[in-house]
Scaffold this motif. Sequence first.
Motif, short mmCIF file in Angstrom:
data_model
loop_
_atom_site.label_atom_id
_atom_site.label_comp_id
_atom_site.label_asym_id
_atom_site.label_seq_id
_atom_site.Cartn_x
_atom_site.Cartn_y
_atom_site.Cartn_z
N SER A 1 -46.46 -4.45 -38.98
CA SER A 1 -45.06 -4.52 -38.53
C SER A 1 -44.69 -5.94 -38.14
N ASP B 1 -41.03 0.09 -43.13
CA ASP B 1 -42.16 0.11 -42.19
C ASP B 1 -42.59 1.56 -42.00
N GLU B 2 -43.69 1.90 -42.63
CA GLU B 2 -44.26 3.25 -42.54
C GLU B 2 -43.21 4.34 -42.77
N GLN C 1 -39.92 1.37 -38.45
CA GLN C 1 -40.89 2.44 -38.31
C GLN C 1 -40.28 3.65 -37.59
MG MG Z 1 -46.31 -0.75 -37.24
#
Ligand code: MG
Lengths: 259, 332, 266
Positions: C58, C175-176, C98
């Motif tokens: 991140s 992000d994810e 995320q």
């Molecule tokens: Mg992360």
Amino acid sequence: MTARLLAWLPNPILQVLHGTGSALFLLVRSLRHLPSLPRQFGRFIEQCHLIGYTTMPIVGILSFFIGSVLALQSGHAGENVGYKQFIGALVGLTMARELGPVMAAVLLAGRVGSAIAAELASMKVYQEVDALETMNIPPERMLVLPRLAAVLTMMPVLTIMADLVGWFGGAIVAQYTHFISIEPASYFANLRQYMDFSDVLNGLIKAEIFGFTVVLVCCHIGLNTRGGPREIGASVTRAVVTSLILILVLDFFVTKALM
Amino acid sequence: MTNNPQQTARVGLFFLLGMALIWVTFETLSGGKLWFKDKGYQLVAGFDSLKELKTGDDVRMAGVKIGDVALTRLAGRRAEAVLRIDSDKRIKADATATIITQGLIGTGYVSIDLGSEAAPVLPAGAEIRTAATADLNTVMSQIGDLSRKLEGALGGLGSALNGDSRQPGLLQKVDAILAENRENLSRTTANLQQITDKVNRGEGTLGRLLHDSRLHDELLAGVAELKQGATQARGFLANAEELVAEVKRGRGTLGALVYDQKAADDLKASLASLREVSEQLAQGRGTLGQLLKDDSLVRETRALLKKADRAIDNLDDTGPITAVGVVANGLF
Amino acid sequence: MPAANSNSPLPGAAPAVGVKVEGLAKRFGTFEVLRGVSFTVQPGEIFVLMGPSGSGKSVLLKHLVGLERPSAGRTLVASHDGADPATRERVRMALVFQAGALFNSLSVYDNLALYPREHRLGDEAAIRDRVMRALQILSLENAVHKLPAELSGGMRKRVAIARALVMEPQLLLYDEPTSELDPVMSATITEIIATLRQRYQVTSIVVSHDRDLALSIADRVGILMGGQLVFLGPPADLRQPTDPRVADFLNPRIDLEHPRFKHLET
Ligand SMILES: [Mg+2]
Ligand SMILES: Nc1ncnc2c1ncn2[C@@H]1O[C@H](COP(=O)(O)OP(=O)(O)O)[C@@H](O)[C@H]1O
């Protein structure tokens, strides 16, 4: 040279200097977006509603009792000394020059400042502020500027209401307290004799300065929150405490400057 | 983002209400004079000390606000207050400005009296007459001292005029003299015959005096006026007694007389003169009697009558005490 | 499906951009998160960045959009410095956070409409068109007036992606996007990412520990461990990893006799 000096300063002073400086930078960054204000009319109105309209009842209630207790205390103290007839001027001047603006600012800090700090801190912690930045929307423009404009618009309104409600509170107490019993007509005649609009204006200017500072400080502390959700609460506390301290410190200097 | 119209309306209403309240307050407190403040015109008032006077304090005439203090400044050895007077208010040239300290916690203001109706109007920028007044603090510190002085002075005045158990006072003496004067005057008339004889016999120095026909009239008039003076002096005494009583009751009406050092000095001087008069009266009983025995006395009598004339003329403006003083000094 | 039409949220007029990371290092105090990471992403490529939790993925993404400043090295987005705020004005980049980072006080619609409104990209009708199109792509039409708090986890992720789409980005960072989702939803999101790239040729960098995602849609894969890239290459190379750390990361064996946390303790 400056760096050396700064390194020598004790931490709390350093923090105060750092906070002051970065709050001023925030102000400058916000003011750069001033031309965008007309486009943000909706947000401005929303903030006016929060800062002005919803804060009015508590400001009203509090100033009523502040005015009342002022009349009561001065009536009680003046009973023997013989300045009872000056209660109108006393309450009038105190409310207009001091307690009206200070009470409005203190309530603003407690009611609006805390909300601002909480909202911005939460936006920061949950990366909403980061999202704004990646979207190339300056947070100062969207989050700070409308609030500053709104507080400048609403503070005079809140303050004049605080003043007037306080005066009437004092008048009622002066009339119905047995050891004072001054007719409202004499009360207001006395108030008018010793007061000028410049006294009220003085208070309005103070209120603008306080309100502006409170909102700027709360925005600044909110936007500088780091860490997790726990920090939101800490930021709110810090914002309100800082605001209150600043109100009283500024009060002294502004009062002095305006004399 | 999109506000509901109700919210906008509420905020608008709230804001307008606030502005309206500010306007109402403004109108009530300043009568709309803050921004469109009447510029008026300025007068300068010089004082020894402005005391608690500061910029923005009221200027009042007969208690009515007619302006305010625009500026306070030091000008050489005195303090000046520049007074801004509403343009529709006229100040007479003989009006006097004084600084009044208002109550225990009040501020000061400049009080201007009405002046006389006939006097010309002061133009803008002119200097107004001023009178010093003691402020409350000075009064507080001096009041004991002053009342003591006053009591002593007025007590002295009383005994000087009325006398005490041992000695007759001035008034009694004046009365007595006037009573005697009647006799003396008839003697004077009788003696005039002798003078005529003497003139006939060629003793010429007095001739001129006797040709001057006004002497007799003047003498008579002089005595009449002297009598009037005595009556007035009595009236003054009554006033003075009232005054003493008032001071004893603690009234502040004595004002300038009590607080003004000059007035006190005048009073003292007058009392001294009165004493002198009284002494001289006691010794000088025969003065009138000696009138005919000495040539120079005749000349002196003439001069004296003129002086007395002047003194009695002055009586009205200078007040009773000095008038009596002047009369007495002139006479003896 | 035709490529971008004029009404599309992604007209494809702006060319996709390449990304270059050069010796990027980041320290928080004394804690070194990144120590000299370098790689290049070609325009229009899907680059999948993998790595254990806390390895700094991140943080790396934030450097690309200028939310963090590098301690050393630099990032280049279409040859502009990523740390320079002006880069955001030259290149449209969108980061799908995320946790979504949706504006909690705004409805889904307003979340999406914020960007075009703030940048005055057309009148309210045009903006509405644009927003609805993005919502359609992610099958979110029913959630238009909901607040973020009323959404499920999968919906939040999709709203976050939709919000990024509305920006018509030249560079899309995820992000994810599939963590915390059920396998079907993960698959759906994976498909969406692939479709977006396919339709609009947007350069995509996807941070994920989702092996299936990496193997199915990535053009190239990087694996970040201990602040350094331990693998950089096409997904095919991941099937027989040479590095034991990479092998263990991709196919962790669950060994109840010798649990990992015991190793860590000693
Ligand atoms: Mg992360
Ligand atoms: N602002 C920050 N201050 C200090 N440490 C941070 C900060 N942001 C991230 N870290 C640390 O950097 C490391 C990498 O974080 P992150 O990039 O979020 O990991 P992940 O690879 O799981 O996304 C973590 O150990 C985290 O504690």
